[in-house]
Write a protein that holds these residues in place. Structure first.
Motif, short mmCIF file in Angstrom:
data_model
loop_
_atom_site.label_atom_id
_atom_site.label_comp_id
_atom_site.label_asym_id
_atom_site.label_seq_id
_atom_site.Cartn_x
_atom_site.Cartn_y
_atom_site.Cartn_z
N LYS A 242 4.89 -5.08 -4.85
CA LYS A 242 5.83 -5.88 -5.61
C LYS A 242 6.87 -5.00 -6.32
O LYS A 242 7.23 -5.24 -7.49
N ALA A 243 7.28 -4.00 -5.55
CA ALA A 243 8.29 -3.07 -6.06
C ALA A 243 8.86 -2.30 -4.89
O ALA A 243 8.36 -2.37 -3.75
N PHE A 244 9.91 -1.53 -5.14
CA PHE A 244 10.57 -0.77 -4.07
C PHE A 244 9.88 0.58 -3.91
O PHE A 244 10.49 1.65 -4.07
N VAL A 245 8.61 0.54 -3.56
CA VAL A 245 7.81 1.75 -3.43
C VAL A 245 6.97 1.66 -2.15
O VAL A 245 7.03 0.67 -1.42
N ASP A 246 6.19 2.72 -1.88
CA ASP A 246 5.32 2.73 -0.71
C ASP A 246 4.34 1.55 -0.75
O ASP A 246 3.88 1.14 -1.83
N VAL A 247 4.00 1.04 0.45
CA VAL A 247 3.04 -0.07 0.55
C VAL A 247 1.67 0.51 0.93
O VAL A 247 1.50 1.05 2.03
N PRO A 248 0.66 0.40 0.07
CA PRO A 248 -0.66 0.97 0.38
C PRO A 248 -1.44 0.12 1.38
O PRO A 248 -1.27 -1.09 1.44
N TRP A 249 -2.30 0.79 2.15
CA TRP A 249 -3.16 0.08 3.09
C TRP A 249 -4.55 0.70 3.14
O TRP A 249 -4.72 1.90 2.83
N THR A 250 -5.53 -0.09 3.56
CA THR A 250 -6.89 0.37 3.85
C THR A 250 -7.29 -0.25 5.17
O THR A 250 -6.80 -1.32 5.55
N ASP A 251 -8.20 0.42 5.91
CA ASP A 251 -8.65 -0.17 7.18
C ASP A 251 -10.17 -0.18 7.25
O ASP A 251 -10.86 0.32 6.34
N ASN A 252 -10.69 -0.78 8.31
CA ASN A 252 -12.15 -0.90 8.45
C ASN A 252 -12.78 0.34 9.07
O ASN A 252 -13.95 0.32 9.45
N GLN A 253 -11.99 1.43 9.17
CA GLN A 253 -12.52 2.71 9.64
C GLN A 253 -12.72 3.68 8.47
O GLN A 253 -13.04 4.85 8.68
N GLY A 254 -12.51 3.18 7.26
CA GLY A 254 -12.67 4.03 6.08
C GLY A 254 -11.44 4.82 5.72
O GLY A 254 -11.51 5.73 4.87
N ASN A 255 -10.30 4.48 6.31
CA ASN A 255 -9.07 5.22 6.05
C ASN A 255 -8.18 4.49 5.06
O ASN A 255 -8.25 3.27 4.92
N THR A 256 -7.33 5.26 4.39
CA THR A 256 -6.32 4.70 3.50
C THR A 256 -5.00 5.40 3.78
O THR A 256 -4.96 6.49 4.37
N GLY A 257 -3.92 4.79 3.37
CA GLY A 257 -2.61 5.39 3.56
C GLY A 257 -1.53 4.51 2.98
O GLY A 257 -1.82 3.55 2.25
N VAL A 258 -0.29 4.82 3.32
CA VAL A 258 0.83 4.02 2.84
C VAL A 258 1.87 3.88 3.93
O VAL A 258 1.98 4.71 4.83
N VAL A 259 2.61 2.78 3.86
CA VAL A 259 3.83 2.63 4.65
C VAL A 259 4.94 3.16 3.76
O VAL A 259 5.22 2.61 2.69
N LYS A 260 5.55 4.26 4.17
CA LYS A 260 6.53 4.95 3.32
C LYS A 260 7.77 4.08 3.09
O LYS A 260 8.29 3.45 4.00
N ASN A 261 8.19 4.06 1.85
CA ASN A 261 9.43 3.39 1.48
C ASN A 261 10.45 4.49 1.20
O ASN A 261 10.55 5.00 0.08
N LEU A 262 11.19 4.88 2.23
CA LEU A 262 12.11 6.01 2.12
C LEU A 262 13.42 5.61 1.46
O LEU A 262 14.05 6.42 0.77
N SER A 263 13.85 4.36 1.67
CA SER A 263 15.15 3.94 1.16
C SER A 263 15.11 3.57 -0.32
O SER A 263 16.09 3.73 -1.04
N LYS A 264 13.96 3.07 -0.77
CA LYS A 264 13.78 2.63 -2.16
C LYS A 264 14.79 1.56 -2.58
O LYS A 264 15.09 1.41 -3.76
#
Length: 377
Positions: A242-264
């Motif tokens: 809910k902001a102009f920042v990276d979107v975090p994610w988790t998966d069912n393989q135990g991984n986490t990460g983000v979808v990068k928000n480069l433009s902001k």
């Protein structure tokens, strides 16, 4: 003495009464519908009944695929989905029983192409992208842009990161003929330093005849489907920042990460999604083919079976689209499925890759065609 005589008389009466019941023949029953093999269309009624002789008492039971569905002398069959059904009637009383079985085929509804049928998409049913750099942009990641896939192969729509999808159909059922049946347009680059953003194609039949894509889906298994590097039943959940920042994610393989928000300059989470807190996508995860060469980040294509891929085995260079054969269809367990026709198509992003300064790998689609009616443009 009187009591003995009465008891003897009662015993004789009961003996002959029971003997009469035992010797009485089971009545002859007959079915109103005598054909044992029938075809019934989806959402149409077919009445069945048993003819019972006057004065005879019969207990009736109807079973549909071994499930009791009726206890009267008649039964109305109204299938809500295509398939093969077994309908069995059993009538019984103290003297015996009678059984009659029907085999009923309910074919998948088919809309044959006509003289004015279009080879292009006629309707977009749903567009739900995963978070991505192009999502919420009017010209690439909006509901309005998705509708521009109708009747064209020139308007680009981004599906965002893994799982983001679009569902569409034609104005007729697409037949599973010899060779390729569907062509899906994307925008991969190649052949030198080819870069792909792989999407998986799924198909479905309108088995319930309601014109909506709410029936079972089947994956068109491409070149990577059976490989150990491909993950089946993959799930990923994105949380809306809910902001102009990276979107975090988790998966069912135990991984986490983000979808990068480069433009902001905007939120990358789809603002038209029903759930504005989090969203989960499921599907088959293809392995990463991303690499950096001479400072250039590319994503290598697979051989065949995926869209938005400059595939050598698919001859993308000459055709300009990726080709798909409905005969590749498999169910959730990987079993081959025979489909004579299909009515709906789903394309979704099938890799989960952060490509650095290029952002996420996200499948793009520009349209689709029924390859069997090219002459009917």
């Amino acid at each position: 003495m009187k009591r003995i005589l009465l008891l003897s008389l009662l015993a004789v009466t009961l003996f002959f009464s029971c003997k009469k019941d035992k010797d009485e023949a089971f009545p002859t029953l007959s079915m109103q519908v005598t054909e044992k093999t029938l075809t019934v269309q989806v959402n149409t009624q077919k009445s069945f009944s048993v003819v019972i002789p006057n004065g005879k008492t019969i207990t009736s039971e109807w079973k549909l695929n071994n499930t009791v569905v009726g206890s009267e002398a008649s039964y109305v069959f109204k299938p809500t989905s295509a398939g093969d059904y077994t309908l069995t009637y059993t009538g019984s009383n103290a003297q015996g029983s009678f059984t009659f079985t029907y085999q009923i085929n309910v074919p998948v509804p088919v809309i044959d192409p006509g003289a004015n049928s279009s080879m292009y998409i006629s309707k977009v049913f749903e567009y739900l992208p995963a978070p991505g750099q192009h999502i919420n942009m009017p010209s690439l990641g909006s509901l309005e842009q998705a509708q521009k896939l109708v009747g064209s192969t020139n308007n680009l729509v981004s599906l965002g990161g893994f799982g983001g999808y679009v569902i569409f159909g034609f104005d007729h059922s697409v037949k599973n003929n010899e060779g390729y049946d569907l062509g899906v347009y994307g925008n991969p680059t190649g052949p030198n330093n080819a870069s792909a953003e792989h999407g998986i194609v799924m198909v479905s039949q309108d088995k319930n005849g309601n014109g909506l894509p709410d029936d079972e889906w089947f994956e068109l298994a491409g070149s990577e489907y059976a490989k150990t590097t491909t993950i089946k039943n993959y799930e990923i959940t994105y949380t809306n920042p809910k902001a102009f920042v990276d979107v975090p994610w988790t998966d069912n393989q135990g991984n986490t990460g983000v979808v990068k928000n480069l433009s902001k300059n905007k939120n990358h989470y789809p603002l038209f999604a029903a759930n504005q807190d989090k969203i989960t996508f499921k599907g088959t995860l293809l392995p990463s083919t991303s690499l950096s060469t001479s400072g250039l980040i590319i994503n290598k294509p697979f051989e065949w079976g995926y869209t938005d891929s400059y595939s050598v085995g698919d001859d993308y260079q000459n055709k300009g689209y990726n080709s798909f054969d409905i005969s590749w269809a498999v169910d959730n367990n990987g079993n081959k499925v025979v489909l004579k026709t299909i009515d709906f198509v789903k394309v979704y992003s099938a890799q989960n890759i952060n490509a650095g300064i290029l952002g996420e790998i996200s499948t793009d689609i520009k349209g689709a065609v029924d390859l069997h009616i090219k002459a009917l443009k």
